[in-house]
Structure formats: C-alpha cells, structure tokens
Design a protein around this motif. Structure first.
Motif, PDB file in Angstrom:
ATOM      1  N   SER A 175       0.843  -1.193   0.000  1.00 20.34           N
ATOM      2  CA  SER A 175       0.000   0.000   0.000  1.00 20.34           C
ATOM      3  C   SER A 175       0.877   1.242   0.000  1.00 20.34           C
ATOM      4  N   TYR A 176       0.450   2.239  -0.764  1.00 20.01           N
ATOM      5  CA  TYR A 176       1.225   3.469  -0.894  1.00 20.01           C
ATOM      6  C   TYR A 176       0.310   4.668  -0.720  1.00 20.01           C
ATOM      7  N   LEU A 177       0.706   5.580   0.167  1.00 25.04           N
ATOM      8  CA  LEU A 177      -0.028   6.822   0.361  1.00 25.04           C
ATOM      9  C   LEU A 177       0.956   7.979   0.285  1.00 25.04           C
ATOM     10  N   VAL A 198       5.444  13.598   1.537  1.00 21.46           N
ATOM     11  CA  VAL A 198       5.801  12.483   2.411  1.00 21.46           C
ATOM     12  C   VAL A 198       5.178  11.220   1.844  1.00 21.46           C
ATOM     13  N   SER A 199       5.974  10.157   1.742  1.00 23.65           N
ATOM     14  CA  SER A 199       5.481   8.883   1.229  1.00 23.65           C
ATOM     15  C   SER A 199       5.387   7.868   2.357  1.00 23.65           C
ATOM     16  N   ALA A 200       4.295   7.110   2.369  1.00 18.47           N
ATOM     17  CA  ALA A 200       4.099   6.049   3.357  1.00 18.47           C
ATOM     18  C   ALA A 200       3.866   4.735   2.618  1.00 18.47           C
ATOM     19  N   TYR A 201       4.689   3.726   2.935  1.00 26.68           N
ATOM     20  CA  TYR A 201       4.560   2.396   2.346  1.00 26.68           C
ATOM     21  C   TYR A 201       4.202   1.415   3.455  1.00 26.68           C
ATOM     22  N   ILE A 202       3.177   0.601   3.224  1.00 31.74           N
ATOM     23  CA  ILE A 202       2.700  -0.340   4.235  1.00 31.74           C
ATOM     24  C   ILE A 202       2.646  -1.727   3.610  1.00 31.74           C
ATOM     25  N   ILE A 225       5.889  -0.494   8.235  1.00 33.77           N
ATOM     26  CA  ILE A 225       5.553   0.838   7.738  1.00 33.77           C
ATOM     27  C   ILE A 225       6.845   1.598   7.472  1.00 33.77           C
ATOM     28  N   ASN A 226       6.954   2.182   6.279  1.00 33.59           N
ATOM     29  CA  ASN A 226       8.092   3.023   5.925  1.00 33.59           C
ATOM     30  C   ASN A 226       7.586   4.426   5.608  1.00 33.59           C
ATOM     31  N   ILE A 227       8.147   5.426   6.287  1.00 29.78           N
ATOM     32  CA  ILE A 227       7.796   6.825   6.065  1.00 29.78           C
ATOM     33  C   ILE A 227       9.031   7.546   5.531  1.00 29.78           C
ATOM     34  N   ILE A 228       8.896   8.224   4.390  1.00 32.72           N
ATOM     35  CA  ILE A 228      10.019   8.928   3.768  1.00 32.72           C
ATOM     36  C   ILE A 228       9.601  10.359   3.464  1.00 32.72           C
TER      37      ILE A 228
END
Length: 331
Positions: A263-265, A274-278, A309-312
């Motif tokens: 999942s990508y937000l 800001v990118s969030a990968y789950i 969860i990865n936040i960049i």
C-alpha cells in the motif's frame, strides 16, 4: 540533436555570446522609495521572478558536509518557460524541461523524456507554494539584510508554528528578487540543508544556449508502466499535521515479485511531500524501529507484528512517528 549534449564546445560558444549581452533590470521593480515591503510581498515577488525572468544561477547544495555544485539556466521563449539544469561534479548529469516534457541525459545511459508540467528545478517547491493560503502553519518574519554572491539580499524566516515541520530562511536578491539561499532549520535552529547561490546573472534576452535547446528534438518519451492494481489502499491515517492531505492512495504488487500488495499513500502540504509504504511480512516481531537521516530527509521504518511501515520525507522524526502510530487498517 543527437541524444547527448556536447557541452564542451557548443555550450562555451553560447556562453560567450550570453556574456556579450547587456544586463537588464528585473521586470519586477521595487518601489522607487525602497521602502520596506511586507514579508509576503517579498515572497510573492520572488515567485514571479523565478518563473518569468531570464537568468543563470550557479549554486551549491550542502547536506551533511557534502557539497554538490550545480547550475541552472532559465528563460521564457514565446511565453513558454525553459530550464536547463546540470550537476557540475562527477559524471555528466543534466536535464532540459520545456513544452510539457523533461528530458534526462546521464553519462553512460540512454537519454529519455517524461511528460510532466511539474517544475523539477531547484527552489521550485517555494516558487509554487501558496504562502498566503497556509499562513496558519508559518509565521513570516523579516530578519534583516546582508550580501550573498555579491548581491544585496534580505532574509525572511518561515517559522513553523508547530513541531511537526521544519522552518526555513530564504534570502532574496533585492534587485531581481530571485532566491539566493535557502536554509532548512530544525527546532534547535540547526541547519539541516542549505542551497546557496554563488553566482547570479539576469539578462534581458534569453540565453542563446536555451534558444538552441528549444529547437532540438527531445529524446523518446518513456511511459511509466501502470501498477498491477489500482485498488484503494486498505489503510487509513487518522492523524496528519495541519495542512497535510493525502493526494495519492493505491496498492500494487512489486514487479517480478509474487508478494502481497504494497500500500502506498502520498501526503503533501504544498511544500513538502511524504510517502508512506505499508506491507505485510511473513514473520512477526516485537515492535522495532529503524531511523536513517540525511540532512532534512528522513527514512523511518517501524514494524509491529507482521506489519511494516516506511515513512520517507523532509519531516522531523516526531512527525513520522505520529503518522506511523495513527495508521490503521480500514474495517
């Protein structure tokens, strides 16, 4: 134009022609009395100058004691902006943005183009930021005057009203209103990243090099392949800093890998993305974190159970932690 830019000979020729052109005053003029403008008026003038003037900037980008010198040449041809950008150290890397396309040229690689109207040049986030609309997130304070690259400048601080975003100091040329320096500053007033111009030249006519590039055929357009699934990500973010919105929300499988969808937000406040990968993992672990920082850019990884969860993004650690903690599966 072959798919390389032969800069050594051709660029030198056009640069010599450009030097022969007379310098012209900015089309955005300060009041004759030189009375102090408001901070927002200075910033509005900066945006107009950055988009509409013909100029060349040599600048250095400093991150964690690493200095990268770069060059940008900008002009407007028949109402259309054109930008040429290149790295000055190491292997040749440059791009040209014009007429809805951005073309990339890298040493040892095949040139290619992408369709985009989004500006990719330095300072572009600030040049397109709606300072007045997001006045509730920043205070704009005039700090004083100084000199940068031999130009008289005025410094304006964008002071964050909360701890969830960084602050900035922007130095503007008092003659052209072009931005000559931007510092990204944390809550402790430490400079995390700095962009500083060391040479600026504003001309009345468009640089001949840009005129030349505008008539060349761009490399073949590369179309980004569509993801295998366009479904909405089954996750929700319950907390976001004031002004941030979710502007992209999907999930897809990684190419060549038979895995569960990731999942990508994407979050954005008009200045910072800001990118969030789950994703789900095969093994479960007790809650663990991993933090990588480079200047103002943060990579924050958190795994609890089998959810990673990865936040960049260019945000403080506390912001990434709160975003990650507020992510929950849609019921």
């Amino acid at each position: 134009m072959k798919y390389r830019l032969f800069l050594v000979g051709i660029f030198s020729l056009f640069s010599s022609l450009a030097l022969a052109q007379s310098m012209a005053a900015s089309s955005i003029e300060a009041p004759p009395s030189r009375k102090q403008l408001s901070a927002l008026t200075y910033l509005d003038n900066m945006q107009q100058a950055y988009k509409h003037l013909n100029y060349e900037l040599l600048y250095i980008n400093t991150v964690q004691n690493q200095i990268d010198p770069k060059q940008i040449i900008h002009g407007v041809i028949k109402g259309k902006p054109i930008t040429y950008f290149r790295f000055l150290n190491g292997e040749m890397r440059e791009f040209v943005q014009f007429d809805g396309k951005i073309s990339y040229y890298e040493q040892g690689g095949k040139p290619y183009s992408l369709i985009t109207n989004r500006e990719q040049s330095v300072f572009s986030n600030f040049a397109n930021f709606d300072f007045k609309k997001v006045n509730q997130n920043y205070e704009y304070i005039i700090l004083g005057k100084g000199r940068i690259a031999g130009k008289k400048v005025i410094a304006i601080r964008m002071l964050s009203k909360d701890e969830y975003r960084y602050s900035y100091i922007i130095w503007l040329d008092l003659d052209s209103y072009l931005p000559l320096r931007i510092d990204t500053i944390n809550q402790s007033n430490l400079i995390l990243q700095q962009i500083m111009v060391v040479s600026v030249k504003v001309t009345e006519a468009v640089n001949p090099w840009l005129e030349h590039l505008s008539h060349q055929k761009a490399p073949e357009v590369q179309h980004i392949p569509k993801v295998t699934s366009q479904e909405i990500a089954p996750w929700n973010i319950k907390w976001l800093p004031n002004g941030f919105k979710i502007i992209k929300d999907d999930q897809h499988r990684l190419m060549l890998h038979d895995t569960d969808p990731i999942s990508y937000l994407m979050l954005n406040d008009g200045l910072v993305s800001v990118s969030a990968y789950i994703s789900t993992k095969d093994t479960e672990v007790v809650k663990q974190k991993n933090i990588i920082k480079r200047g103002s850019t943060l990579l924050y990884t958190e795994q609890q159970g089998n959810i990673e969860i990865n936040i960049i993004g260019e945000i403080p650690l506390i912001t990434a932690e709160k975003i990650a903690a507020s992510i929950e599966r849609v019921k």
